[in-house]
Design a protein around this motif. Structure first.
Motif, PDB file in Angstrom:
ATOM      1  N   HIS A  77       0.830  -1.211   0.000  1.00 47.79           N
ATOM      2  CA  HIS A  77       0.000   0.000   0.000  1.00 47.79           C
ATOM      3  C   HIS A  77       0.863   1.259   0.000  1.00 47.79           C
ATOM      4  N   MET A  78       1.944   1.248   0.765  1.00 45.48           N
ATOM      5  CA  MET A  78       2.812   2.429   0.809  1.00 45.48           C
ATOM      6  C   MET A  78       3.527   2.649  -0.526  1.00 45.48           C
ATOM      7  N   THR A  79       3.828   1.575  -1.243  1.00 47.14           N
ATOM      8  CA  THR A  79       4.417   1.721  -2.577  1.00 47.14           C
ATOM      9  C   THR A  79       3.420   2.387  -3.524  1.00 47.14           C
ATOM     10  N   GLY A  80       2.167   1.966  -3.443  1.00 50.18           N
ATOM     11  CA  GLY A  80       1.129   2.604  -4.259  1.00 50.18           C
ATOM     12  C   GLY A  80       0.920   4.056  -3.889  1.00 50.18           C
ATOM     13  N   VAL A  81       0.969   4.356  -2.595  1.00 52.54           N
ATOM     14  CA  VAL A  81       0.825   5.742  -2.138  1.00 52.54           C
ATOM     15  C   VAL A  81       1.987   6.589  -2.655  1.00 52.54           C
ATOM     16  N   ALA A  82       3.199   6.049  -2.623  1.00 51.62           N
ATOM     17  CA  ALA A  82       4.366   6.779  -3.123  1.00 51.62           C
ATOM     18  C   ALA A  82       4.271   7.010  -4.631  1.00 51.62           C
ATOM     19  N   ALA A  83       3.828   6.008  -5.376  1.00 45.58           N
ATOM     20  CA  ALA A  83       3.688   6.164  -6.828  1.00 45.58           C
ATOM     21  C   ALA A  83       2.612   7.190  -7.164  1.00 45.58           C
ATOM     22  N   GLY A  84       1.492   7.098  -6.482  1.00 42.76           N
ATOM     23  CA  GLY A  84       0.422   8.078  -6.707  1.00 42.76           C
ATOM     24  C   GLY A  84       0.834   9.475  -6.293  1.00 42.76           C
ATOM     25  N   GLY A  85       1.589   9.580  -5.219  1.00 40.06           N
ATOM     26  CA  GLY A  85       2.074  10.883  -4.786  1.00 40.06           C
ATOM     27  C   GLY A  85       3.046  11.494  -5.771  1.00 40.06           C
ATOM     28  N   ALA A  86       3.902  10.663  -6.369  1.00 37.35           N
ATOM     29  CA  ALA A  86       4.835  11.174  -7.375  1.00 37.35           C
ATOM     30  C   ALA A  86       4.086  11.706  -8.592  1.00 37.35           C
ATOM     31  N   VAL A  87       3.043  11.003  -8.995  1.00 37.42           N
ATOM     32  CA  VAL A  87       2.243  11.462 -10.130  1.00 37.42           C
ATOM     33  C   VAL A  87       1.526  12.761  -9.778  1.00 37.42           C
ATOM     34  N   MET A  88       0.966  12.840  -8.569  1.00 37.96           N
ATOM     35  CA  MET A  88       0.288  14.069  -8.149  1.00 37.96           C
ATOM     36  C   MET A  88       1.254  15.246  -8.103  1.00 37.96           C
ATOM     37  N   LEU A  89       2.472  15.014  -7.622  1.00 39.24           N
ATOM     38  CA  LEU A  89       3.454  16.084  -7.550  1.00 39.24           C
ATOM     39  C   LEU A  89       3.827  16.569  -8.946  1.00 39.24           C
ATOM     40  N   LEU A  90       4.058  15.637  -9.863  1.00 34.91           N
ATOM     41  CA  LEU A  90       4.415  16.024 -11.239  1.00 34.91           C
ATOM     42  C   LEU A  90       3.285  16.780 -11.927  1.00 34.91           C
ATOM     43  N   ILE A  91       2.067  16.291 -11.778  1.00 33.90           N
ATOM     44  CA  ILE A  91       0.935  16.948 -12.436  1.00 33.90           C
ATOM     45  C   ILE A  91       0.697  18.334 -11.861  1.00 33.90           C
ATOM     46  N   SER A  92       0.759  18.456 -10.539  1.00 30.87           N
ATOM     47  CA  SER A  92       0.532  19.773  -9.938  1.00 30.87           C
ATOM     48  C   SER A  92       1.656  20.731 -10.309  1.00 30.87           C
ATOM     49  N   ASN A  93       2.890  20.252 -10.385  1.00 37.98           N
ATOM     50  CA  ASN A  93       4.009  21.090 -10.787  1.00 37.98           C
ATOM     51  C   ASN A  93       3.794  21.613 -12.200  1.00 37.98           C
ATOM     52  N   PHE A  94       3.465  20.729 -13.111  1.00 35.76           N
ATOM     53  CA  PHE A  94       3.272  21.115 -14.501  1.00 35.76           C
ATOM     54  C   PHE A  94       2.077  22.063 -14.662  1.00 35.76           C
ATOM     55  N   CYS A  95       0.982  21.750 -13.969  1.00 35.31           N
ATOM     56  CA  CYS A  95      -0.222  22.583 -14.097  1.00 35.31           C
ATOM     57  C   CYS A  95      -0.013  23.980 -13.521  1.00 35.31           C
ATOM     58  N   VAL A  96       0.763  24.102 -12.462  1.00 37.12           N
ATOM     59  CA  VAL A  96       1.039  25.427 -11.904  1.00 37.12           C
ATOM     60  C   VAL A  96       1.898  26.241 -12.864  1.00 37.12           C
ATOM     61  N   ILE A  97       2.862  25.615 -13.489  1.00 30.67           N
ATOM     62  CA  ILE A  97       3.670  26.330 -14.482  1.00 30.67           C
ATOM     63  C   ILE A  97       2.787  26.805 -15.636  1.00 30.67           C
ATOM     64  N   MET A  98       1.912  25.941 -16.105  1.00 36.57           N
ATOM     65  CA  MET A  98       1.011  26.340 -17.190  1.00 36.57           C
ATOM     66  C   MET A  98       0.035  27.432 -16.733  1.00 36.57           C
ATOM     67  N   PHE A  99      -0.402  27.373 -15.477  1.00 34.49           N
ATOM     68  CA  PHE A  99      -1.278  28.408 -14.939  1.00 34.49           C
ATOM     69  C   PHE A  99      -0.580  29.754 -14.935  1.00 34.49           C
ATOM     70  N   TRP A 100       0.677  29.802 -14.482  1.00 38.00           N
ATOM     71  CA  TRP A 100       1.398  31.065 -14.465  1.00 38.00           C
ATOM     72  C   TRP A 100       1.660  31.586 -15.876  1.00 38.00           C
ATOM     73  N   TYR A 101       1.921  30.659 -16.832  1.00 38.12           N
ATOM     74  CA  TYR A 101       2.072  31.115 -18.217  1.00 38.12           C
ATOM     75  C   TYR A 101       0.771  31.714 -18.740  1.00 38.12           C
ATOM     76  N   LEU A 102      -0.336  31.111 -18.385  1.00 40.76           N
ATOM     77  CA  LEU A 102      -1.646  31.615 -18.826  1.00 40.76           C
ATOM     78  C   LEU A 102      -1.904  33.004 -18.248  1.00 40.76           C
ATOM     79  N   ILE A 103      -1.600  33.192 -16.992  1.00 42.29           N
ATOM     80  CA  ILE A 103      -1.832  34.471 -16.343  1.00 42.29           C
ATOM     81  C   ILE A 103      -0.886  35.543 -16.863  1.00 42.29           C
ATOM     82  N   SER A 104       0.363  35.174 -17.168  1.00 40.92           N
ATOM     83  CA  SER A 104       1.366  36.172 -17.562  1.00 40.92           C
ATOM     84  C   SER A 104       1.217  36.662 -18.994  1.00 40.92           C
ATOM     85  N   PHE A 105       0.549  35.898 -19.854  1.00 41.94           N
ATOM     86  CA  PHE A 105       0.428  36.340 -21.243  1.00 41.94           C
ATOM     87  C   PHE A 105      -0.873  36.986 -21.515  1.00 41.94           C
TER      88      PHE A 105
END
Length: 105
Positions: A77-105
């Motif tokens: 279960h902890m391996t699944g939690v770590a894998a899901g957390g890594a995906v959540m971190l990557l997606i949120s990182n990418f989406c925040v960068i895209m959000f700031w690009y959207l706001i800045s242009f």
């Protein structure tokens, strides 16, 4: 857009520690790096290793779960939690960068 943000706050997903880490790191990357450096960051395997390491540390410390006996850690279960957390971190990182690009242009 506002309903989507309200849904994130209502579900509590935005308060997950790895999502918050992705939001903070994405904002820092946007404001401190230029486009080419961000592109190189996403092509570097060390960045992904750091994301997996952060998710694994979180799963082993704060996200620790135990089997029914309450003594033995539930490694599957902890391996699944770590894998899901890594995906959540990557997606949120990418989406925040895209959000700031959207706001800045």
């Amino acid at each position: 857009m506002f309903r989507g943000l309200a849904a994130l706050f209502g579900s509590g997903l935005i308060f997950h520690p790895l999502v918050l880490l992705g939001i903070v790191s994405g904002s820092v990357e946007f404001f401190k790096l230029d486009n080419e450096q961000i592109w190189q960051l996403y092509q570097n395997w060390r960045f992904y290793a750091l994301v997996v390491l952060a998710a694994a540390v979180w799963a082993l410390t704060l996200g620790r779960t135990y089997q029914e006996d309450g003594i033995t850690p539930d490694w599957g279960h902890m391996t699944g939690v770590a894998a899901g957390g890594a995906v959540m971190l990557l997606i949120s990182n990418f989406c925040v960068i895209m959000f700031w690009y959207l706001i800045s242009f």
